[in-house]
Design a protein around this motif. Structure first.
Motif, PDB file in Angstrom:
ATOM      1  N   TYR A  90      -0.478   2.683  10.846  1.00 53.51           N
ATOM      2  CA  TYR A  90       0.660   2.592   9.921  1.00 53.51           C
ATOM      3  C   TYR A  90       1.976   2.459  10.680  1.00 53.51           C
ATOM      4  O   TYR A  90       2.158   3.057  11.749  1.00 53.51           O
ATOM      5  N   LEU A  91       2.885   1.725  10.098  1.00 53.59           N
ATOM      6  CA  LEU A  91       4.205   1.550  10.695  1.00 53.59           C
ATOM      7  C   LEU A  91       4.914   2.892  10.868  1.00 53.59           C
ATOM      8  O   LEU A  91       5.672   3.083  11.831  1.00 53.59           O
ATOM      9  N   ASN A  92       4.674   3.828   9.949  1.00 52.24           N
ATOM     10  CA  ASN A  92       5.381   5.109  10.041  1.00 52.24           C
ATOM     11  C   ASN A  92       4.928   5.976  11.214  1.00 52.24           C
ATOM     12  O   ASN A  92       5.475   7.054  11.446  1.00 52.24           O
ATOM     13  N   THR A 113      -7.551  -4.832  12.875  1.00 45.35           N
ATOM     14  CA  THR A 113      -6.737  -5.959  13.338  1.00 45.35           C
ATOM     15  C   THR A 113      -6.385  -6.960  12.239  1.00 45.35           C
ATOM     16  O   THR A 113      -5.355  -7.635  12.345  1.00 45.35           O
ATOM     17  N   ASP A 114      -7.188  -7.093  11.199  1.00 47.27           N
ATOM     18  CA  ASP A 114      -6.822  -8.007  10.107  1.00 47.27           C
ATOM     19  C   ASP A 114      -5.556  -7.560   9.389  1.00 47.27           C
ATOM     20  O   ASP A 114      -4.919  -8.364   8.702  1.00 47.27           O
ATOM     21  N   TRP A 115      -5.210  -6.302   9.509  1.00 47.56           N
ATOM     22  CA  TRP A 115      -4.047  -5.768   8.796  1.00 47.56           C
ATOM     23  C   TRP A 115      -2.767  -5.795   9.627  1.00 47.56           C
ATOM     24  O   TRP A 115      -1.698  -5.451   9.122  1.00 47.56           O
ATOM     25  N   PHE A 120      -1.551  -1.742   4.253  1.00 46.98           N
ATOM     26  CA  PHE A 120      -2.818  -1.115   3.908  1.00 46.98           C
ATOM     27  C   PHE A 120      -3.147  -1.465   2.460  1.00 46.98           C
ATOM     28  O   PHE A 120      -2.360  -1.175   1.552  1.00 46.98           O
ATOM     29  N   PRO A 121      -4.292  -2.106   2.216  1.00 53.39           N
ATOM     30  CA  PRO A 121      -4.556  -2.648   0.871  1.00 53.39           C
ATOM     31  C   PRO A 121      -4.911  -1.615  -0.178  1.00 53.39           C
ATOM     32  O   PRO A 121      -4.936  -1.951  -1.367  1.00 53.39           O
ATOM     33  N   ARG A 122      -5.140  -0.368   0.216  1.00 56.88           N
ATOM     34  CA  ARG A 122      -5.602   0.627  -0.747  1.00 56.88           C
ATOM     35  C   ARG A 122      -4.536   1.672  -1.066  1.00 56.88           C
ATOM     36  O   ARG A 122      -4.843   2.754  -1.546  1.00 56.88           O
ATOM     37  N   MET A 123      -3.274   1.339  -0.766  1.00 51.16           N
ATOM     38  CA  MET A 123      -2.158   2.217  -1.108  1.00 51.16           C
ATOM     39  C   MET A 123      -1.186   1.476  -2.005  1.00 51.16           C
ATOM     40  O   MET A 123      -1.086   0.249  -1.939  1.00 51.16           O
ATOM     41  N   ALA A 129       3.000   1.889   3.349  1.00 52.82           N
ATOM     42  CA  ALA A 129       1.726   1.172   3.389  1.00 52.82           C
ATOM     43  C   ALA A 129       1.727   0.079   4.448  1.00 52.82           C
ATOM     44  O   ALA A 129       0.698  -0.561   4.679  1.00 52.82           O
ATOM     45  N   ARG A 130       2.871  -0.133   5.101  1.00 53.24           N
ATOM     46  CA  ARG A 130       2.973  -1.199   6.093  1.00 53.24           C
ATOM     47  C   ARG A 130       2.252  -0.827   7.384  1.00 53.24           C
ATOM     48  O   ARG A 130       2.157   0.345   7.753  1.00 53.24           O
ATOM     49  N   ILE A 131       1.758  -1.851   8.076  1.00 52.71           N
ATOM     50  CA  ILE A 131       1.002  -1.692   9.308  1.00 52.71           C
ATOM     51  C   ILE A 131       1.830  -2.220  10.484  1.00 52.71           C
ATOM     52  O   ILE A 131       2.591  -3.182  10.349  1.00 52.71           O
TER      53      ILE A 131
END
Length: 270
Positions: A90-92, A113-115, A120-123, A129-131
């Motif tokens: 996560y970016l945070n 790595t796809d993210w 994050f697709p489930r938030m 939610a950023r990666i």
């Protein structure tokens, strides 16, 4: 500001530091309402600071997963070590982990790595939610944060054909190596789950140490146990997980009952 920790907890942690070693599994670092963190993946910054401070004051040495494995030398590691690991990237995590690194506290981030550079697709849609993107991963690596593989797309490897598991792990590892410019030799199984064939898949993918939760096998290199730390972890639960005995309890009938009960209560009061 750091949360207070009970004196009794410090006595227990100090005793554990003389005989126990553990790998702890976190996700993101953010203080969010439950409506924005329904999967309970974020730990408040003050809670993490309190836990890290308690571990260090109790006499634990914070190390990376690779360093813990090196000291274990294919057997049980010496007591008094804790590795902090963070899944999904996560970016945070960026600023808190850089701050910890500046304080001499290493950590490891396991990247799907796809993210990378996405979310994050489930938030629910939010900044939390950023990666991390490629440049941010390089920044962490240069600061001494260990970067490990968490597959390409975050599948449950316990359900995946072996060839697909090898591809998920190998390509994830190779992408990360191309980003940070150094070897990537550790991985974390998504959801903490694996099957017997997953160990060979990890080995074939070039992974030396792989982390598991449910069904972890102590210090076995490709199924190394770690304990999940959630957003609402009480001090007694935290100390139990630091003891290194959590995976054994987690896989027991009592552990399954406890998880089921907590899940029902969370649903009732959400």
């Amino acid at each position: 500001m750091t949360e207070d920790r009970p004196a009794g907890v410090m006595r227990v942690l100090s005793a554990l530091a003389r005989r126990c070693t553990a790998v702890l599994a976190y996700h993101g670092i953010a203080d969010l309402p439950l409506s924005e963190d329904p999967r309970r993946l974020m730990i408040p910054p003050a809670r993490l600071r309190a836990q890290v401070s308690a571990l260090r004051d109790a006499g634990f040495e914070l190390v990376t997963v690779s360093e813990l494995a090196r000291r274990a030398d294919s057997g049980p590691p010496p007591p008094g070590l804790v590795a902090l690991t963070f899944d999904d990237a996560y970016l945070n995590l960026l600023e808190p982990l850089l701050t910890l690194a500046d304080q001499g506290v290493p950590s490891a981030v396991y990247v799907t790595t796809d993210w990378i550079g996405g979310r994050f697709p489930r938030m629910p849609e939010s900044d939390d939610a950023r990666i991390l993107d490629r440049e941010q991963l390089r920044t962490l690596a240069e600061a001494g944060v260990e970067i490990g593989a968490h597959t390409l797309s975050h599948p449950d490897l316990s359900t995946l054909p072996v060839a697909e598991a090898v591809r998920e792990l190998r390509e994830s590892r190779e992408i990360l190596e191309s980003i940070i410019g150094r070897p990537v030799t550790t991985a974390a199984y998504p959801f903490g789950r694996y099957k017997e064939e997953s160990l060979g898949a990890a080995r074939d993918a070039g992974i030396r140490i792989a982390l598991a939760e449910a069904g972890g096998r102590g210090w076995e290199p490709l199924a190394m146990s770690r304990a999940p730390i959630g957003r609402g972890e009480s001090w007694p639960a935290f100390t139990a997980k630091v003891s290194g005995q959590w995976p054994r309890f987690d896989g027991s009938a009592a552990g399954r009952f406890a998880r089921s009960t907590v899940s029902r209560l969370r649903g009732r009061f959400r």
